[in-house]
Design a protein around this motif. Sequence first.
Motif, PDB file in Angstrom:
ATOM      1  N   LEU A  22       0.822  -1.203   0.000  1.00 31.22           N
ATOM      2  CA  LEU A  22       0.000   0.000   0.000  1.00 31.22           C
ATOM      3  C   LEU A  22       0.862   1.261   0.000  1.00 31.22           C
ATOM      4  O   LEU A  22       0.574   2.226  -0.722  1.00 31.22           O
ATOM      5  CB  LEU A  22      -0.921  -0.003   1.224  1.00 31.22           C
ATOM      6  CG  LEU A  22      -1.859   1.207   1.354  1.00 31.22           C
ATOM      7  CD1 LEU A  22      -2.769   1.316   0.134  1.00 31.22           C
ATOM      8  CD2 LEU A  22      -2.681   1.104   2.639  1.00 31.22           C
ATOM      9  N   GLU A  23       1.932   1.265   0.846  1.00 33.48           N
ATOM     10  CA  GLU A  23       2.779   2.446   0.916  1.00 33.48           C
ATOM     11  C   GLU A  23       3.446   2.718  -0.432  1.00 33.48           C
ATOM     12  O   GLU A  23       3.498   3.867  -0.897  1.00 33.48           O
ATOM     13  CB  GLU A  23       3.852   2.257   2.002  1.00 33.48           C
ATOM     14  CG  GLU A  23       4.719   3.497   2.204  1.00 33.48           C
ATOM     15  CD  GLU A  23       5.753   3.304   3.311  1.00 33.48           C
ATOM     16  OE1 GLU A  23       6.472   4.265   3.603  1.00 33.48           O
ATOM     17  OE2 GLU A  23       5.811   2.185   3.878  1.00 33.48           O
ATOM     18  N   ARG A  51       2.284   1.742  -3.345  1.00 35.55           N
ATOM     19  CA  ARG A  51       1.239   2.177  -4.270  1.00 35.55           C
ATOM     20  C   ARG A  51       0.932   3.657  -4.081  1.00 35.55           C
ATOM     21  O   ARG A  51       0.746   4.394  -5.062  1.00 35.55           O
ATOM     22  CB  ARG A  51      -0.019   1.327  -4.059  1.00 35.55           C
ATOM     23  CG  ARG A  51      -1.163   1.676  -5.004  1.00 35.55           C
ATOM     24  CD  ARG A  51      -2.327   0.700  -4.840  1.00 35.55           C
ATOM     25  NE  ARG A  51      -1.925  -0.633  -5.250  1.00 35.55           N
ATOM     26  CZ  ARG A  51      -1.895  -1.050  -6.519  1.00 35.55           C
ATOM     27  NH1 ARG A  51      -2.210  -0.221  -7.489  1.00 35.55           N
ATOM     28  NH2 ARG A  51      -1.537  -2.277  -6.807  1.00 35.55           N
ATOM     29  N   ASN A  52       0.899   4.110  -2.816  1.00 35.17           N
ATOM     30  CA  ASN A  52       0.636   5.536  -2.558  1.00 35.17           C
ATOM     31  C   ASN A  52       1.754   6.401  -3.113  1.00 35.17           C
ATOM     32  O   ASN A  52       1.508   7.483  -3.659  1.00 35.17           O
ATOM     33  CB  ASN A  52       0.471   5.782  -1.060  1.00 35.17           C
ATOM     34  CG  ASN A  52      -0.830   5.215  -0.528  1.00 35.17           C
ATOM     35  OD1 ASN A  52      -1.801   5.055  -1.280  1.00 35.17           O
ATOM     36  ND2 ASN A  52      -0.876   4.905   0.761  1.00 35.17           N
ATOM     37  N   HIS A  53       3.002   5.909  -2.952  1.00 31.76           N
ATOM     38  CA  HIS A  53       4.130   6.651  -3.511  1.00 31.76           C
ATOM     39  C   HIS A  53       4.031   6.741  -5.034  1.00 31.76           C
ATOM     40  O   HIS A  53       4.278   7.802  -5.632  1.00 31.76           O
ATOM     41  CB  HIS A  53       5.448   5.993  -3.111  1.00 31.76           C
ATOM     42  CG  HIS A  53       5.765   6.165  -1.656  1.00 31.76           C
ATOM     43  ND1 HIS A  53       6.770   5.428  -1.022  1.00 31.76           N
ATOM     44  CD2 HIS A  53       5.235   6.969  -0.694  1.00 31.76           C
ATOM     45  CE1 HIS A  53       6.819   5.777   0.255  1.00 31.76           C
ATOM     46  NE2 HIS A  53       5.888   6.712   0.471  1.00 31.76           N
ATOM     47  N   ARG A  83       1.325   6.545  -6.785  1.00 34.59           N
ATOM     48  CA  ARG A  83       0.213   7.414  -7.139  1.00 34.59           C
ATOM     49  C   ARG A  83       0.638   8.875  -7.061  1.00 34.59           C
ATOM     50  O   ARG A  83       0.284   9.691  -7.922  1.00 34.59           O
ATOM     51  CB  ARG A  83      -0.980   7.137  -6.230  1.00 34.59           C
ATOM     52  CG  ARG A  83      -2.278   7.812  -6.720  1.00 34.59           C
ATOM     53  CD  ARG A  83      -3.446   7.513  -5.793  1.00 34.59           C
ATOM     54  NE  ARG A  83      -3.666   6.084  -5.684  1.00 34.59           N
ATOM     55  CZ  ARG A  83      -4.311   5.359  -6.601  1.00 34.59           C
ATOM     56  NH1 ARG A  83      -4.745   5.943  -7.700  1.00 34.59           N
ATOM     57  NH2 ARG A  83      -4.503   4.080  -6.432  1.00 34.59           N
ATOM     58  N   LYS A  84       1.405   9.218  -6.012  1.00 42.33           N
ATOM     59  CA  LYS A  84       1.873  10.596  -5.886  1.00 42.33           C
ATOM     60  C   LYS A  84       2.852  10.959  -7.004  1.00 42.33           C
ATOM     61  O   LYS A  84       2.852  12.087  -7.505  1.00 42.33           O
ATOM     62  CB  LYS A  84       2.520  10.800  -4.519  1.00 42.33           C
ATOM     63  CG  LYS A  84       1.508  10.789  -3.375  1.00 42.33           C
ATOM     64  CD  LYS A  84       2.189  10.975  -2.030  1.00 42.33           C
ATOM     65  CE  LYS A  84       1.154  10.953  -0.900  1.00 42.33           C
ATOM     66  NZ  LYS A  84       1.790  11.123   0.436  1.00 42.33           N
ATOM     67  N   GLU A 136       0.632  11.570  -9.993  1.00 40.28           N
ATOM     68  CA  GLU A 136      -0.064  12.848  -9.899  1.00 40.28           C
ATOM     69  C   GLU A 136       0.904  14.009 -10.132  1.00 40.28           C
ATOM     70  O   GLU A 136       0.580  14.977 -10.839  1.00 40.28           O
ATOM     71  CB  GLU A 136      -0.731  12.987  -8.540  1.00 40.28           C
ATOM     72  CG  GLU A 136      -1.911  12.043  -8.347  1.00 40.28           C
ATOM     73  CD  GLU A 136      -2.521  12.163  -6.951  1.00 40.28           C
ATOM     74  OE1 GLU A 136      -2.002  12.989  -6.164  1.00 40.28           O
ATOM     75  OE2 GLU A 136      -3.490  11.447  -6.665  1.00 40.28           O
ATOM     76  N   SER A 146      -7.277  15.311  -0.543  1.00 44.71           N
ATOM     77  CA  SER A 146      -7.857  15.017   0.774  1.00 44.71           C
ATOM     78  C   SER A 146      -8.530  16.234   1.403  1.00 44.71           C
ATOM     79  O   SER A 146      -8.976  16.181   2.549  1.00 44.71           O
ATOM     80  CB  SER A 146      -6.754  14.501   1.714  1.00 44.71           C
ATOM     81  OG  SER A 146      -5.732  15.491   1.853  1.00 44.71           O
ATOM     82  N   ARG A 159     -13.487   8.981  -6.731  1.00 46.66           N
ATOM     83  CA  ARG A 159     -12.043   8.817  -6.637  1.00 46.66           C
ATOM     84  C   ARG A 159     -11.349   9.727  -7.648  1.00 46.66           C
ATOM     85  O   ARG A 159     -11.802   9.915  -8.780  1.00 46.66           O
ATOM     86  CB  ARG A 159     -11.670   7.361  -6.907  1.00 46.66           C
ATOM     87  CG  ARG A 159     -12.261   6.406  -5.879  1.00 46.66           C
ATOM     88  CD  ARG A 159     -11.830   4.983  -6.133  1.00 46.66           C
ATOM     89  NE  ARG A 159     -10.386   4.855  -6.006  1.00 46.66           N
ATOM     90  CZ  ARG A 159      -9.730   3.717  -6.226  1.00 46.66           C
ATOM     91  NH1 ARG A 159     -10.386   2.632  -6.566  1.00 46.66           N
ATOM     92  NH2 ARG A 159      -8.417   3.672  -6.099  1.00 46.66           N
ATOM     93  N   ASP A 194      -8.702   3.372 -10.308  1.00 51.20           N
ATOM     94  CA  ASP A 194      -7.787   2.360  -9.799  1.00 51.20           C
ATOM     95  C   ASP A 194      -7.617   1.319 -10.895  1.00 51.20           C
ATOM     96  O   ASP A 194      -8.545   0.586 -11.220  1.00 51.20           O
ATOM     97  CB  ASP A 194      -8.362   1.731  -8.536  1.00 51.20           C
ATOM     98  CG  ASP A 194      -7.363   0.785  -7.884  1.00 51.20           C
ATOM     99  OD1 ASP A 194      -6.319   0.518  -8.508  1.00 51.20           O
ATOM    100  OD2 ASP A 194      -7.652   0.340  -6.766  1.00 51.20           O
TER     101      ASP A 194
END
Length: 732
Positions: free
Chosen positions: A372-373, A375-377, A379-380, A383, A432, A588, A592
């Motif tokens: 997850l971490e 994946r978040n990286h 995604r950032k 973006e 967010s 979202r 995804d």
Amino acid sequence: MTIRLKVFLIISAIVLAISASSVVISISSAQNQIIKTLEADMQRLASGANEYMLNQMVILKQDAGAVAMRLQGASIQDVQHLLMEQVVAYEDFDAIAIFNSSGRTIASFSMGSAAPPESMLGSEAWERAFQGDRVITTTHRDSNGDVVFYIFAPMDDFQFMALRGETPANPQIVGITVPGSYFNEQVVRFQSGNAGHLLMIDDEGKIIADVLHDWVMDEVNFLELSKTDSRYSDVARVIDRMINDNENLPKNVDRYAIKGVEELGEDIDDIIAYRPISIKESWIIAAAASVSESPFKQVWLMIALSGLIFFGLGVLAAGLASGVIAKPFEIAEAAKKAKTAFIANMSHDMRTPLNAIIGLSELNLTKRGIPLETRNHLRKIDESGMILLGVVNDLLDISNIESGKFGIISAEYNLPNFINDTALSNLIHIGSKQITFNILPDEKLPLRLLGDALRVRQVFNNILSNAFTNTKTGTVEWKISSERNGDTIWLISKISDTGGGFKPEDIDKVFLDYSSLDTQKMRSSKGTGMGLALTKKIVDLMNGTISVESAYGKGTTFTVKLPEKFVSDEVISAEAIEKLRTFQSTARASADTSDMQRIKIPEARVLVVDDAEINLEVAQGMIEPYGITVDCVGNLPEAVELVRKGSPKYNAIFMNRWMPEMDGTEAVRIIRNDVGTDYAKNLPIIAVTANSVIGNNAFFLQAGFQDVISKPMDILRLDKLIRRWVAQGDLS
């Protein structure tokens, strides 16, 4: 056209305008002054001639009176001798006759010209002579056909006898014939040494003296001629004025023209001044001068020559000055071109690493089992890459607008789908943050419009991005309505936010290029401030309007009006309106793709052509999950040869347009036209381009490509292309 040439032409045009206006003003002034001088000269000549001719008429009448006195009381035996004696004594007299009141000729003598005819009986001159006046008639033709004047003088002292209350028992008058050239000779005598020429006119408009023409002997009367020939209307106008208004006019001067009369030899354009000679005869003496014979032509030529010399010197000065004046502009133009080229090259060069950043991050986001971490990286990273791509796109668009390569291409589009897609694509900016996004569409919005949906979306994307970026918490609201004006539908949008707003002194700078309105604020928010400047440029290109209202610390409202073309009267359904109003702003930010369902087509084979190895790696990584065999080549000649060989056969080619050795459009032309096989003619070729200039799709389709995808490749767009062109490909 170079700046130097433009400056030269502008200065030359200014010099020409100054030269021409100066010449025109000078010529007009000179002409007016020359005409005034001619008028004054002719007035002086006419005034002097008036006194002289009046004196000559008095002398004629006195001579006629002396003849009458000499003949008075003569016997029948002596009268004939006396008549001959008087004709010989007065060289201006050609014939003398004596008449009684009944019109009978008592006696006459002639030296060639006929004596006054008895047809004069009852004429005005006849009657006045029998009343005691001495009268000179206008010209007549005698029985010999000669033009002559007549003088009538009483033989009895009627006035003296009337004072004593007496009446002559047998009244008689003398009639004297004078040659028609008499007054011509007099005006020649007076005019000697004076400019211009003199003429006399009787009370009926007939010319009775004119040394310049044969008008006397021809008994010319322009008043009569003008009745049948319009060429004489102007001179007739002046003569009529001379006859009827000369006593009442403050200025006895005029100008007339006689044009197109071959008998005159040349056109006449005269200044004429006039005076009445005698009240009794109502004759007029006039002095005329030709404008064409005045110094005007010489003055005109000198002024025109001076103007040409001035213009020539001005052009020479323009040539010298244009280099000096144009130099800073040329430097600025060169700097502008250099800036544009730099931005274009930089934007293009940045797309290759961006293609890797975005492409590889999206490629890895599609994989399952990633922590997850991580994946978040990813995604950032994705973006951030998209934000940087937006900056690059804005830079390139501004560069294209400045270089004139930015255009508007219209096509029909579905308005509710457009609104929904635009809203969805902007949710990424919320992140967010606690922001409520409301869409408020008017119930009478048209279902379809004709316009450039891509550029309209770009306008709203920039404004919505600005609203979301500068709002930490609160509401962003998008009101949409329309107004129809003939075939034009004005799409009206008001986008409001509760963000920080702009300071009053910064409102005028909102749409300026690279404007940093609030340095601290810019540092704490995403973006460069170029989006609004680009938005204003696009709106102007579309002939629309954009305005801003803002309260610092409270929020901002942008109002955009864009003209689109009317398609039909069909409006958005109530159901679609309700869906837009209940748009889920919590959707979202990006799809995804980890569970994205790809079709499997292991039998397919595609060729990817790009000169950058990283681009080949990204494309291969995005396409291989479909089970497709991916071949990669780094130049277009090699790709053309593979198609020419026909083995292996490909379902599609993904071809970079800009390549070092050969242009992509040239490669397509060779494949379609020179290879000559049905396979080459029908093989789907998809352009992969980093150039976002508007109209690219149409350009590539006309060049022989089947479709277009931009770099960095969007994984969802790629999926559509694979489903359309690769899965349906025919390798037979």
